[in-house]
Design a protein around this motif. Structure first.
Motif, PDB file in Angstrom:
ATOM      1  N   GLN A   1      40.038  -9.690 -53.078  1.00  0.00           N
ATOM      2  CA  GLN A   1      40.094 -10.074 -51.668  1.00  0.00           C
ATOM      3  C   GLN A   1      39.656  -8.920 -50.768  1.00  0.00           C
ATOM      4  O   GLN A   1      39.235  -9.141 -49.646  1.00  0.00           O
ATOM      5  N   TYR A   2      39.787  -7.681 -51.257  1.00  0.00           N
ATOM      6  CA  TYR A   2      39.381  -6.517 -50.468  1.00  0.00           C
ATOM      7  C   TYR A   2      37.890  -6.242 -50.594  1.00  0.00           C
ATOM      8  O   TYR A   2      37.313  -5.589 -49.740  1.00  0.00           O
TER       9      TYR A   2
ATOM     10  N   GLY B   1      36.769 -13.704 -54.800  1.00  0.00           N
ATOM     11  CA  GLY B   1      37.428 -12.996 -53.702  1.00  0.00           C
ATOM     12  C   GLY B   1      37.609 -13.876 -52.482  1.00  0.00           C
ATOM     13  O   GLY B   1      38.678 -13.893 -51.854  1.00  0.00           O
TER      14      GLY B   1
ATOM     15  N   PRO C   1      40.674  -7.210 -45.465  1.00  0.00           N
ATOM     16  CA  PRO C   1      39.946  -7.836 -46.577  1.00  0.00           C
ATOM     17  C   PRO C   1      38.470  -8.019 -46.228  1.00  0.00           C
ATOM     18  O   PRO C   1      38.121  -8.386 -45.108  1.00  0.00           O
ATOM     19  N   ARG C   2      37.621  -7.739 -47.199  1.00  0.00           N
ATOM     20  CA  ARG C   2      36.176  -7.955 -47.097  1.00  0.00           C
ATOM     21  C   ARG C   2      35.705  -8.544 -48.418  1.00  0.00           C
ATOM     22  O   ARG C   2      34.978  -7.896 -49.165  1.00  0.00           O
ATOM     23  N   PRO C   3      36.178  -9.752 -48.731  1.00  0.00           N
ATOM     24  CA  PRO C   3      35.871 -10.298 -50.050  1.00  0.00           C
ATOM     25  C   PRO C   3      34.380 -10.469 -50.273  1.00  0.00           C
ATOM     26  O   PRO C   3      33.619 -10.686 -49.332  1.00  0.00           O
TER      27      PRO C   3
ATOM     28  N   SER D   1      42.855  -8.180 -56.035  1.00  0.00           N
ATOM     29  CA  SER D   1      42.200  -7.048 -55.377  1.00  0.00           C
ATOM     30  C   SER D   1      40.798  -7.436 -54.919  1.00  0.00           C
ATOM     31  O   SER D   1      40.245  -6.804 -54.018  1.00  0.00           O
TER      32      SER D   1
ATOM     33  N   ARG E   1      48.591  -9.121 -53.686  1.00  0.00           N
ATOM     34  CA  ARG E   1      47.205  -8.841 -54.080  1.00  0.00           C
ATOM     35  C   ARG E   1      47.246  -7.753 -55.155  1.00  0.00           C
ATOM     36  O   ARG E   1      46.988  -6.580 -54.874  1.00  0.00           O
TER      37      ARG E   1
ATOM     38  N   ALA F   1      41.192 -15.340 -50.961  1.00  0.00           N
ATOM     39  CA  ALA F   1      41.509 -15.101 -49.548  1.00  0.00           C
ATOM     40  C   ALA F   1      41.776 -16.414 -48.829  1.00  0.00           C
ATOM     41  O   ALA F   1      42.717 -16.521 -48.028  1.00  0.00           O
TER      42      ALA F   1
END
Length: 172
Positions: A120-121, A144, A137-139, A118, A169, A148
């Motif tokens: 990765q989000y 993260g 995704p906004r690692p 998670s 994920r 990704a």
């Protein structure tokens, strides 16, 4: 009987997964960094996934139909950002490259189930919740970003069909 290989087989998820796979009548082969005892009806091999020759030899010997790639270094255990990235990206690269060369017992390309995170989000703004598979995704942080990058790498190496990649994920 199909053969399932589990990296990080003795971690929390791997322990439960091995039992489930074995209960379904599949052959279970575990891999990990440290010496471990296999469960009933399983085999286990200590292996450094950073060593491509060792990965190649083990995969050629096992010829898995499915690989669950759960092995990871967690920053919560004091690992540096560089170690987190190397473990996620380098080991995934070695595993994918060698899986592309394996003749599975089924004759089909090996299926790689890649455990992402998670993380990765990243920090998703409340107005964009709930998180779905369409959420971008906004690692944040090394973990993260590393997860990704590993996912992107695996999908790229599977694009030609020589391995079938399933990226997950999971959330707590």
């Amino acid at each position: 009987m199909s053969t399932t290989l589990v990296t990080g087989s003795h971690g929390w998820v791997g322990t439960h997964l091995r039992r489930l796979v074995a209960a379904n009548g599949e052959r279970v082969v575990g891999l990990g960094r440290r010496p471990r005892q296999p469960g009933p009806g399983e085999t286990y091999h200590q292996l450094d996934l950073h060593d491509p020759a060792a990965v190649r030899a083990r995969l050629q010997a096992v010829r898995p139909d499915v690989v669950f790639h759960l092995a990871a270094t967690l920053p919560q255990r004091g690992a540096s950002g560089a170690d987190v990235v190397a473990d996620a990206v380098h080991t995934t690269y070695n595993l994918c490259q060698e899986l592309r060369r394996v003749d599975t017992r089924s004759g089909r390309p090996a299926r790689l189930v890649l455990a992402g995170s998670s993380a990765q989000y990243g920090a998703v703004p409340p107005e964009l919740n709930p998180i779905t598979e369409q959420t971008l995704p906004r690692p944040v942080g090394a973990y993260g970003h590393a997860k990704a990058a590993a996912e992107s790498l695996a999908l790229a190496l599977g694009a030609d069909g020589r391995i079938a990649v399933v990226a997950a994920r999971p959330f707590n």
